[in-house]
Design an enzyme around this catalytic site. Structure first.
Site, PDB file in Angstrom:
ATOM      1  N   TYR A   1       6.721   0.981  -6.147  1.00 17.79           N
ATOM      2  CA  TYR A   1       6.661  -0.371  -5.612  1.00 17.79           C
ATOM      3  C   TYR A   1       5.218  -0.875  -5.656  1.00 17.79           C
ATOM      4  O   TYR A   1       4.303  -0.118  -5.348  1.00 17.79           O
ATOM      5  CB  TYR A   1       7.088  -0.389  -4.141  1.00 17.79           C
ATOM      6  CG  TYR A   1       8.492   0.041  -3.871  1.00 17.79           C
ATOM      7  CD1 TYR A   1       9.536  -0.882  -3.880  1.00 17.79           C
ATOM      8  CD2 TYR A   1       8.782   1.365  -3.574  1.00 17.79           C
ATOM      9  CE1 TYR A   1      10.833  -0.486  -3.605  1.00 17.79           C
ATOM     10  CE2 TYR A   1      10.083   1.778  -3.297  1.00 17.79           C
ATOM     11  CZ  TYR A   1      11.101   0.845  -3.312  1.00 17.79           C
ATOM     12  OH  TYR A   1      12.375   1.237  -3.051  1.00 17.79           O
TER      13      TYR A   1
ATOM     14  N   HIS B   1       9.294 -10.605  -3.206  1.00 20.32           N
ATOM     15  CA  HIS B   1      10.594  -9.944  -3.004  1.00 20.32           C
ATOM     16  C   HIS B   1      10.500  -8.477  -3.465  1.00 20.32           C
ATOM     17  O   HIS B   1      10.199  -8.198  -4.619  1.00 20.32           O
ATOM     18  CB  HIS B   1      11.634 -10.723  -3.823  1.00 20.32           C
ATOM     19  CG  HIS B   1      13.053 -10.340  -3.557  1.00 20.32           C
ATOM     20  ND1 HIS B   1      14.041 -11.298  -3.403  1.00 20.32           N
ATOM     21  CD2 HIS B   1      13.680  -9.149  -3.468  1.00 20.32           C
ATOM     22  CE1 HIS B   1      15.204 -10.688  -3.212  1.00 20.32           C
ATOM     23  NE2 HIS B   1      15.014  -9.386  -3.256  1.00 20.32           N
ATOM     24  N   LEU B   2      10.779  -7.583  -2.535  1.00 19.91           N
ATOM     25  CA  LEU B   2      10.631  -6.148  -2.802  1.00 19.91           C
ATOM     26  C   LEU B   2      11.412  -5.715  -4.046  1.00 19.91           C
ATOM     27  O   LEU B   2      12.557  -6.115  -4.236  1.00 19.91           O
ATOM     28  CB  LEU B   2      11.156  -5.378  -1.582  1.00 19.91           C
ATOM     29  CG  LEU B   2      10.885  -3.882  -1.536  1.00 19.91           C
ATOM     30  CD1 LEU B   2       9.401  -3.609  -1.329  1.00 19.91           C
ATOM     31  CD2 LEU B   2      11.713  -3.223  -0.455  1.00 19.91           C
ATOM     32  N   HIS B   3      10.772  -4.902  -4.892  1.00 24.76           N
ATOM     33  CA  HIS B   3      11.470  -4.371  -6.071  1.00 24.76           C
ATOM     34  C   HIS B   3      10.803  -3.090  -6.537  1.00 24.76           C
ATOM     35  O   HIS B   3       9.585  -2.952  -6.451  1.00 24.76           O
ATOM     36  CB  HIS B   3      11.500  -5.405  -7.205  1.00 24.76           C
ATOM     37  CG  HIS B   3      10.153  -5.928  -7.594  1.00 24.76           C
ATOM     38  ND1 HIS B   3       9.449  -6.845  -6.823  1.00 24.76           N
ATOM     39  CD2 HIS B   3       9.363  -5.661  -8.658  1.00 24.76           C
ATOM     40  CE1 HIS B   3       8.297  -7.123  -7.422  1.00 24.76           C
ATOM     41  NE2 HIS B   3       8.218  -6.416  -8.527  1.00 24.76           N
ATOM     42  N   LEU B   4      11.620  -2.179  -7.002  1.00 23.99           N
ATOM     43  CA  LEU B   4      11.131  -0.898  -7.511  1.00 23.99           C
ATOM     44  C   LEU B   4      11.049  -0.954  -9.036  1.00 23.99           C
ATOM     45  O   LEU B   4      12.022  -1.301  -9.697  1.00 23.99           O
ATOM     46  CB  LEU B   4      12.099   0.222  -7.102  1.00 23.99           C
ATOM     47  CG  LEU B   4      11.749   1.631  -7.600  1.00 23.99           C
ATOM     48  CD1 LEU B   4      10.580   2.220  -6.819  1.00 23.99           C
ATOM     49  CD2 LEU B   4      12.955   2.558  -7.507  1.00 23.99           C
TER      50      LEU B   4
END
Ligand SMILES: [Zn+2]
Length: 167
Positions: free
Chosen positions: A104, A116-119
């Site tokens: 991340y 916006h959280l994203h891996l």
């Protein structure tokens, strides 16, 4: 099959002028971006990166607009973990990379260009193009992203059939 591919010719790379969250747009299936989705689970969406660093560069995106990994529910974390494993299996099979960067970028200062959280799952290859050339040039050595999309969707679909029959 790899060849020089010009990103500027891809229709989906439109300049985003709106303030709307691009990942929420992907989650909601906006016309501009929904064809990049590889797989959807109840909590997480697997998408090709809009600007892939390498062939097979994937983003795992919680459906909820989270901005910190500590906001993820138990179910979201479990789904993220399971999908990470599945993505690695499928990428191993399709692209046979030599390694992966998985992680991340949380916060703008850490290089997180999208809140916006994203891996990120980034396959790494022995003979890949240098980062300087990638950032500096218009042409990068990658597979056509639409072909990547087709191959990975096939793998997830085949896995779905396998899961139904029981392991
Ligand atoms: Zn969002």
């Amino acid at each position: 099959m790899e060849y020089f591919f010009n990103f500027n010719k891809l229709g989906y790379l439109k300049e985003k002028k709106s303030k709307r969250c691009i990942l929420c747009a992907i989650v909601e299936g906006s016309n501009d971006v929904d064809r990049l989705i590889v797989y959807e689970s109840e909590h997480i969406i697997v998408s090709l990166n809009l600007y892939p660093y390498n062939p097979g560069h994937l983003l795992l995106i919680p459906r909820r607009h989270l901005t910190d990994i500590r906001q993820m529910s138990v179910e979201e974390r479990a789904s993220m973990d399971e999908l990470t494993r599945q993505c690695l299996d499928h990428l191993d099979k399709v692209f046979k990379p030599s390694g992966y960067n998985i992680g991340y970028n949380q916060g703008l200062a850490a290089g997180g260009s999208i809140e916006h959280l994203h891996l990120h799952i980034i396959p790494r290859y022995q003979n890949e193009i240098g980062i300087a050339e990638l950032i500096g040039g218009k042409k990068v050595l990658v597979q056509n992203p639409l072909e990547t999309l087709r191959l990975l969707r096939q793998e997830f679909a085949a896995q779905g059939e396998h899961d139904k029959k029981g392991r």
